[in-house]
Design a protein around this motif. Structure first.
Motif, PDB file in Angstrom:
ATOM      1  N   ARG A 131       0.836  -1.205   0.000  1.00  0.00           N
ATOM      2  CA  ARG A 131       0.000   0.000   0.000  1.00  0.00           C
ATOM      3  C   ARG A 131       0.871   1.256   0.000  1.00  0.00           C
ATOM      4  O   ARG A 131       0.566   2.245  -0.676  1.00  0.00           O
ATOM      5  N   LYS A 132       1.967   1.226   0.750  1.00  0.00           N
ATOM      6  CA  LYS A 132       2.881   2.363   0.737  1.00  0.00           C
ATOM      7  C   LYS A 132       3.420   2.605  -0.670  1.00  0.00           C
ATOM      8  O   LYS A 132       3.609   3.748  -1.091  1.00  0.00           O
ATOM      9  N   ALA A 133       3.661   1.517  -1.393  1.00  0.00           N
ATOM     10  CA  ALA A 133       4.228   1.627  -2.740  1.00  0.00           C
ATOM     11  C   ALA A 133       3.301   2.372  -3.683  1.00  0.00           C
ATOM     12  O   ALA A 133       3.751   2.982  -4.651  1.00  0.00           O
ATOM     13  N   ARG A 134       2.005   2.315  -3.427  1.00  0.00           N
ATOM     14  CA  ARG A 134       1.076   3.058  -4.288  1.00  0.00           C
ATOM     15  C   ARG A 134       0.478   4.273  -3.565  1.00  0.00           C
ATOM     16  O   ARG A 134      -0.547   4.821  -3.980  1.00  0.00           O
ATOM     17  N   MET A 190       9.491  -1.767  -2.766  1.00  0.00           N
ATOM     18  CA  MET A 190       9.124  -0.812  -1.731  1.00  0.00           C
ATOM     19  C   MET A 190      10.297  -0.514  -0.815  1.00  0.00           C
ATOM     20  O   MET A 190      10.561   0.654  -0.472  1.00  0.00           O
ATOM     21  N   ILE A 191      11.049  -1.539  -0.446  1.00  0.00           N
ATOM     22  CA  ILE A 191      12.223  -1.321   0.408  1.00  0.00           C
ATOM     23  C   ILE A 191      13.257  -0.466  -0.334  1.00  0.00           C
ATOM     24  O   ILE A 191      13.880   0.425   0.247  1.00  0.00           O
ATOM     25  N   GLY A 193      16.310   4.247  -1.100  1.00  0.00           N
ATOM     26  CA  GLY A 193      16.987   5.005  -2.147  1.00  0.00           C
ATOM     27  C   GLY A 193      16.129   5.974  -2.913  1.00  0.00           C
ATOM     28  O   GLY A 193      16.606   6.619  -3.852  1.00  0.00           O
ATOM     29  N   GLY A 194      14.868   6.061  -2.542  1.00  0.00           N
ATOM     30  CA  GLY A 194      13.993   7.027  -3.194  1.00  0.00           C
ATOM     31  C   GLY A 194      13.252   6.516  -4.409  1.00  0.00           C
ATOM     32  O   GLY A 194      12.299   7.143  -4.873  1.00  0.00           O
ATOM     33  N   LYS A 195      13.681   5.352  -4.957  1.00  0.00           N
ATOM     34  CA  LYS A 195      12.972   4.795  -6.106  1.00  0.00           C
ATOM     35  C   LYS A 195      13.284   3.308  -6.215  1.00  0.00           C
ATOM     36  O   LYS A 195      14.330   2.836  -5.751  1.00  0.00           O
ATOM     37  N   PRO A 196      12.391   2.536  -6.841  1.00  0.00           N
ATOM     38  CA  PRO A 196      12.638   1.096  -6.981  1.00  0.00           C
ATOM     39  C   PRO A 196      13.715   0.818  -8.022  1.00  0.00           C
ATOM     40  O   PRO A 196      13.857   1.572  -9.001  1.00  0.00           O
ATOM     41  N   GLN A 197      14.474  -0.248  -7.800  1.00  0.00           N
ATOM     42  CA  GLN A 197      15.531  -0.658  -8.721  1.00  0.00           C
ATOM     43  C   GLN A 197      15.201  -1.966  -9.436  1.00  0.00           C
ATOM     44  O   GLN A 197      15.588  -2.167 -10.587  1.00  0.00           O
TER      45      GLN A 197
END
Length: 340
Positions: free
Chosen positions: A95-98, A292-293, A298-302
């Protein structure tokens, strides 16, 4: 006992009893043609299936080599597939991811959605999708198959109705979820066909790893041949299976053969959201969590979601290292118009 459904050209396949070491099986169709038919008459049929399983172990009945590639999901289709989110850590991260907050009620009231159950993928079938941009993700889970459950059943009644346990890859299309949920009407296109383990087992096969509500063993997820997750299924499970089943039956009965999923198996680590296996953590059972981690740190997904040609393997082993359910092993393939 361990039960599987072999492909035989029909929609619902042929029921077999499988040896404990998953190497051999024996035909059960002379007793009952399909697993759903067995569940419809479980009290009468299950003792005969159990006796057949013992005969198979002793080599006193005809048997054939059991090949996991020949297996359907134990139920190739079902009257009901309802997937919970018992691991609230997973729900919170996704949910945090969106950009959605987690309501406090999620810690006390189980979350569940009704998935499509008219066509499941076989455990070695490819995941065929038209577009990588849909955000293809695996979700490693545990599920139970229940007998008839009355509407309003208690948690104890729900526990008594659990007949079989299996593993799940609940395929999710993360790119489609936000807009779909934004309509306020739930998942549909974002939740395509799921796949289940080659074998479903009765709870006694798990020994003390089954306490009547949880499976206390790691769920092993390999991604493109490398360790990705080994989260403990018995840890951080906010709602156990009897609670999920009773929740699903609050306002309706559940028919024999209904499948209830745990949701993505997910562990915290030292109070935090978890770490990759390479960094000393237990990893993840889906890609959305590691993204999400990465965003938190780092501010964005890798890590990208699954691409055509990627593979996932989901398995659970006993404490001696033996596979319990067989493995879900799938490759993502591109849909072509000729496939319909």
């Amino acid at each position: 006992m361990k039960l599987a459904t072999l492909k035989n050209g029909s929609r619902d396949g042929r029921l077999v009893v499988v040896s404990r070491d998953l190497t051999r099986c024996t035909d059960a169709s002379f007793l009952v043609s399909t697993l759903q038919a067995a569940l419809d008459d479980w009290v009468r049929i299950s003792p005969h299936l159990a006796a057949l399983a013992e005969s198979l172990e002793h080599g006193s009945v005809p048997s054939e080599r059991f090949h996991e590639h020949d297996a359907h999901s134990p139920l190739p289709r079902a009257y009901q597939w309802a997937d919970g989110s018992a691991y609230v850590n997973h729900v919170e991260l996704v949910r945090k991811a969106r950009g959605a907050a987690l309501p406090e009620s999620f810690w006390t009231d189980p979350l569940i959605y009704q998935g499509g159950s008219d066509s499941f993928l076989a455990p070695r079938d490819p995941i065929v999708m038209a577009d990588e941009a849909w955000g293809i993700d695996m979700e490693g889970e545990v599920a139970v198959i229940v007998d008839d459950v009355s509407a309003g059943a208690s948690v104890d009644e729900a526990r008594a109705a659990i007949r079989l346990i299996m593993l799940v890859n609940d395929v999710s299309l993360r790119g489609l979820i936000p807009a779909e949920l934004g309509k306020g009407f739930g998942f549909f296109q974002s939740k395509p066909s799921s796949a289940f383990s080659p074998v479903a087992v009765t709870p006694d096969e798990l020994g003390d790893a089954w306490d009547g509500g949880k499976v206390s063993l790691p769920l092993i997820v390999d991604y493109n041949g490398k360790p990705f997750g080994k989260a403990e299924a018995g840890v951080d499970m906010t709602f156990d299976f009897p609670t999920l089943v009773a929740h699903a039956a609050k306002s309706r009965p559940l028919a024999a053969g209904s499948i209830i999923g745990s949701g993505t198996v997910s562990n915290k680590l030292d109070g935090g959201p978890g770490k990759p296996i390479a960094e000393g953590g237990v990893g993840y059972s889906c890609i959305a969590e590691i993204r999400m981690i990465e965003t938190i740190e780092g501010g964005k997904p890798q890590t990208p979601f699954m691409r055509f040609g990627d593979t996932v393997r989901i398995e659970m082993k006993d404490r001696e290292g033996h596979s319990i359910f067989g493995a879900i092993e799938q490759t993502v393939e591109k849909h072509s118009p000729a496939e319909g």
